[in-house]
Design a protein around this motif. Structure first.
Motif, short mmCIF file in Angstrom:
data_model
loop_
_atom_site.label_atom_id
_atom_site.label_comp_id
_atom_site.label_asym_id
_atom_site.label_seq_id
_atom_site.Cartn_x
_atom_site.Cartn_y
_atom_site.Cartn_z
N ALA A 1 -4.95 19.81 -9.60
CA ALA A 1 -4.34 20.81 -8.72
C ALA A 1 -3.27 20.18 -7.85
CB ALA A 1 -5.41 21.47 -7.86
N THR A 2 -3.59 19.03 -7.24
CA THR A 2 -2.63 18.39 -6.34
C THR A 2 -3.12 16.98 -6.01
OG1 THR A 2 -1.39 18.66 -4.27
CG2 THR A 2 -3.72 19.23 -4.20
N THR A 3 -2.29 16.24 -5.30
CA THR A 3 -2.73 14.96 -4.75
C THR A 3 -2.52 15.01 -3.23
OG1 THR A 3 -0.56 13.89 -4.94
CG2 THR A 3 -2.03 13.71 -6.83
N ARG A 4 -3.31 14.21 -2.53
CA ARG A 4 -3.18 14.13 -1.06
C ARG A 4 -3.30 12.67 -0.64
NH1 ARG A 4 -6.93 18.34 -1.35
NH2 ARG A 4 -8.57 16.78 -1.16
N ALA B 1 0.84 -1.21 0.00
CA ALA B 1 0.00 0.00 0.00
C ALA B 1 0.87 1.25 0.00
CB ALA B 1 -0.94 -0.01 1.21
N ALA B 2 1.94 1.23 0.79
CA ALA B 2 2.83 2.39 0.86
C ALA B 2 3.51 2.62 -0.50
CB ALA B 2 3.87 2.18 1.96
N ARG B 3 4.06 1.55 -1.08
CA ARG B 3 4.82 1.68 -2.33
C ARG B 3 3.91 2.06 -3.51
NH1 ARG B 3 7.32 -2.79 -0.02
NH2 ARG B 3 5.87 -4.19 -1.09
N VAL B 4 2.84 1.32 -3.67
CA VAL B 4 1.96 1.56 -4.83
C VAL B 4 1.23 2.90 -4.68
CG1 VAL B 4 0.05 0.63 -6.20
CG2 VAL B 4 1.79 -0.91 -5.28
N GLY B 5 0.91 3.26 -3.42
CA GLY B 5 0.28 4.56 -3.19
C GLY B 5 1.21 5.71 -3.56
N ASP B 6 2.48 5.60 -3.15
CA ASP B 6 3.44 6.64 -3.52
C ASP B 6 3.62 6.69 -5.04
OD1 ASP B 6 3.87 7.47 -0.94
OD2 ASP B 6 5.74 6.33 -0.66
N TYR B 7 3.68 5.50 -5.65
CA TYR B 7 3.83 5.43 -7.12
C TYR B 7 2.65 6.11 -7.81
CZ TYR B 7 4.43 3.34 -11.76
OH TYR B 7 4.59 3.15 -13.11
N LEU B 8 1.46 5.85 -7.31
CA LEU B 8 0.26 6.47 -7.88
C LEU B 8 0.36 7.99 -7.84
CD1 LEU B 8 -2.81 6.35 -8.77
CD2 LEU B 8 -3.35 6.23 -6.35
N ALA B 9 0.72 8.52 -6.66
CA ALA B 9 0.82 9.98 -6.52
C ALA B 9 1.89 10.53 -7.46
CB ALA B 9 1.12 10.33 -5.08
N GLU B 10 3.05 9.85 -7.54
CA GLU B 10 4.13 10.30 -8.42
C GLU B 10 3.69 10.32 -9.88
OE1 GLU B 10 7.39 8.03 -5.70
OE2 GLU B 10 7.34 7.49 -7.83
N GLN B 11 3.03 9.26 -10.30
CA GLN B 11 2.63 9.16 -11.70
C GLN B 11 1.57 10.20 -12.05
OE1 GLN B 11 4.21 7.05 -14.01
NE2 GLN B 11 5.53 7.02 -12.22
N VAL B 12 0.64 10.45 -11.13
CA VAL B 12 -0.38 11.47 -11.39
C VAL B 12 0.28 12.85 -11.47
CG1 VAL B 12 -2.42 12.63 -10.46
CG2 VAL B 12 -2.28 10.12 -10.43
N GLU B 13 1.19 13.12 -10.52
CA GLU B 13 1.90 14.41 -10.53
C GLU B 13 2.72 14.55 -11.81
OE1 GLU B 13 1.88 16.74 -7.96
OE2 GLU B 13 0.91 15.61 -6.33
N ALA B 14 3.33 13.43 -12.25
CA ALA B 14 4.22 13.48 -13.42
C ALA B 14 3.46 13.78 -14.72
CB ALA B 14 4.98 12.16 -13.56
N LEU B 15 2.13 13.62 -14.71
CA LEU B 15 1.36 14.01 -15.89
C LEU B 15 1.53 15.50 -16.17
CD1 LEU B 15 -2.06 12.16 -15.37
CD2 LEU B 15 -0.37 11.65 -17.13
N GLY B 16 1.78 16.27 -15.10
CA GLY B 16 1.92 17.72 -15.26
C GLY B 16 0.68 18.34 -15.87
N ASP B 17 -0.48 17.79 -15.57
CA ASP B 17 -1.73 18.23 -16.18
C ASP B 17 -2.31 19.36 -15.34
OD1 ASP B 17 -4.49 18.37 -17.04
OD2 ASP B 17 -4.22 16.37 -17.93
#
Ligand SMILES: *Cc1c(COP(=O)(O)O)cnc(C)c1O
Length: 408
Positions: A330-333, A310-326
């Motif tokens: 606005a942000t992830t939490r 959960a920790a690893r995949v959750g961090d990966y999810l946030a990183e990948q969404v942020e990396a879209l640069g869309d």
């Protein structure tokens, strides 16, 4: 498309004619599931990024959970609280062990999050005080006691008068907590991450201040871990990330992996002794079927390191969404696999619809927020699939929102 109703629309029409309308029209009619995928009665499969609202911790159809339930069902489904079972005792012991509870701690089993919070309310009354301090934006359930603690006025006001003595303070505001907690306070009851409010984490400093203030005033600190507990945030319980220990915590959602079960855990002998024989009870709570499910859930989380996943995949999810640069995001939490994608525009309901049409189940708890609370077995490949589809989903949703704007 033919004029023939599909199996799903036929069931939805019957639903509308037979179910109390409190939930509105369901979004899908589901038939089966495997891991993080669910299939509806029209044969469409979806990537389930909501996990039954943070409930299906092991995913759908997990073989260990299914086997535990089937095996227990063959032996005993219910015994009443005149009796106990080894499953009930073992699950209580396991919960105390994974929560780091000291000597004298104890578990009361319930069937839901609201019931767990009801038990916490009664526990707090045994301090001889009636004031309960809660946070604005909080969600603690829909029963008349739990809803009194819940922030949203629309959930409370049709049912007033509710229990007196509830004091609401802004979340994450240490000064407001200082002002509110006095020697009249029975308990401060908080979510370590506010789920329904849109996945809003408490700061460590806030929970530490809550711990210090309640101790100083002889009040209980109760953590509502109904949504955040059982590995969801990358630890067994989210409170541990702040280095505090509460006097009690409430659990439900993930604990049974989908089988209804909740718990009140009291930390330490003094708090445990507040509820005396005869002062609380339940017919179904702690039954062997639900406890066998809970044990299977805890076993699999531990064996397969699903907290770590959960920790690893959750961090990966946030990183990948942020990396879209869309710019539409606005942000992830959030932490672990309890995450929010905060949108720049209030179109989250349209995004949830567009996501479902594209084969993804997400949820829109606020107009600008998408909540993801998938099974703890989610993989990075699942994340990749969703993130790759997200820009097109956002475009579809923006178009749908704009179309509604012009037809208005
Ligand atoms: C869902 C939830 C509840 C209520 O749980 P029910 O099982 O629906 O009664 C209480 N507290 C929190 C934090 C929740 O997320």
């Amino acid at each position: 498309m033919t004029d023939q109703p599909t199996r799903s629309t036929a069931a939805l029409d019957r639903y509308a004619a037979s179910l109390l309308g409190v939930f509105g029209r369901p979004k899908l009619v589901l038939e089966s599931g495997r891991g993080c995928r669910v299939t509806d009665t029209d044969g469409r499969t979806y990537l389930d990024l909501l996990g039954g609202i943070a409930v299906s911790a092991l995913g759908h159809g997990h073989p260990d959970l299914v086997a535990a339930i089937a095996d227990q069902a063959q032996r005993l489904i219910h015994v009443s609280n005149f009796f106990t079972t080894e499953q009930q005792v073992a699950l209580a012991e396991r919960l105390l062990a994974v929560s780091g509870a000291p000597e004298g701690s104890a578990v009361f089993f319930t069937n839901s999050g609201a019931e767990s919070n009801e038990a916490a309310i009664k526990l707090s009354r045994r301090t001889g005080r009636t004031q309960i301090v809660v946070a604005e934006g909080a969600f603690h359930g829909r029963s008349t006691g739990a809803v009194a603690l819940t922030g949203k006025a629309a959930y409370r006001e049709p049912f007033e008068p509710l229990i007196p003595g509830v004091v609401r303070v802004p979340y994450n505001d240490v000064d407001a907590l200082h002002a509110a907690v006095t020697d009249a306070t029975a308990a401060v009851l908080l979510e370590p991450i506010q789920g329904e409010a849109g996945v809003v984490p408490a700061t460590a400093a806030y929970l530490q201040a809550a711990r210090e203030l309640t101790s100083a005033h002889g009040a209980l600190l109760v953590m509502d871990e109904v949504q955040t507990g059982i590995g969801r945030t990358g630890d067994w319980f989210a409170f541990s990330q702040s280095g505090i220990q509460p006097d009690a915590m409430t659990l439900a959602k993930g604990l049974g992996g989908g089988v209804p079960i909740g718990a009140l855990v009291t930390f330490g002998a003094e708090t445990t002794a507040l509820l005396q024989p005869g002062q609380h009870g339940t017919t179904f709570g702690g039954g062997p079927l639900a406890c066998a499910a809970g044990l299977a859930v805890l076993d699999v989380i531990e064996r397969d390191d699903l907290c770590g996943n959960a920790a690893r995949v959750g961090d990966y999810l946030a990183e990948q969404v942020e990396a879209l640069g869309d710019a539409r995001i606005a942000t992830t939490r959030g932490r672990g696999l309890l995450r929010a994608i905060e949108l720049a525009q209030p179109i989250s309901a349209d995004v949830a619809v567009a996501a479902q049409d594209a084969g993804f189940i997400v949820n829109a708890p606020t107009p600008t927020c998408l909540r993801l609370a998938p099974a703890l077995v989610l993989t990075t490949a699942d994340v990749d699939e969703f993130v790759a589809a997200l820009p097109a989903i956002l475009s579809t949703a923006a178009d749908a929102a704009a179309a509604k704007e012009t037809t208005r």
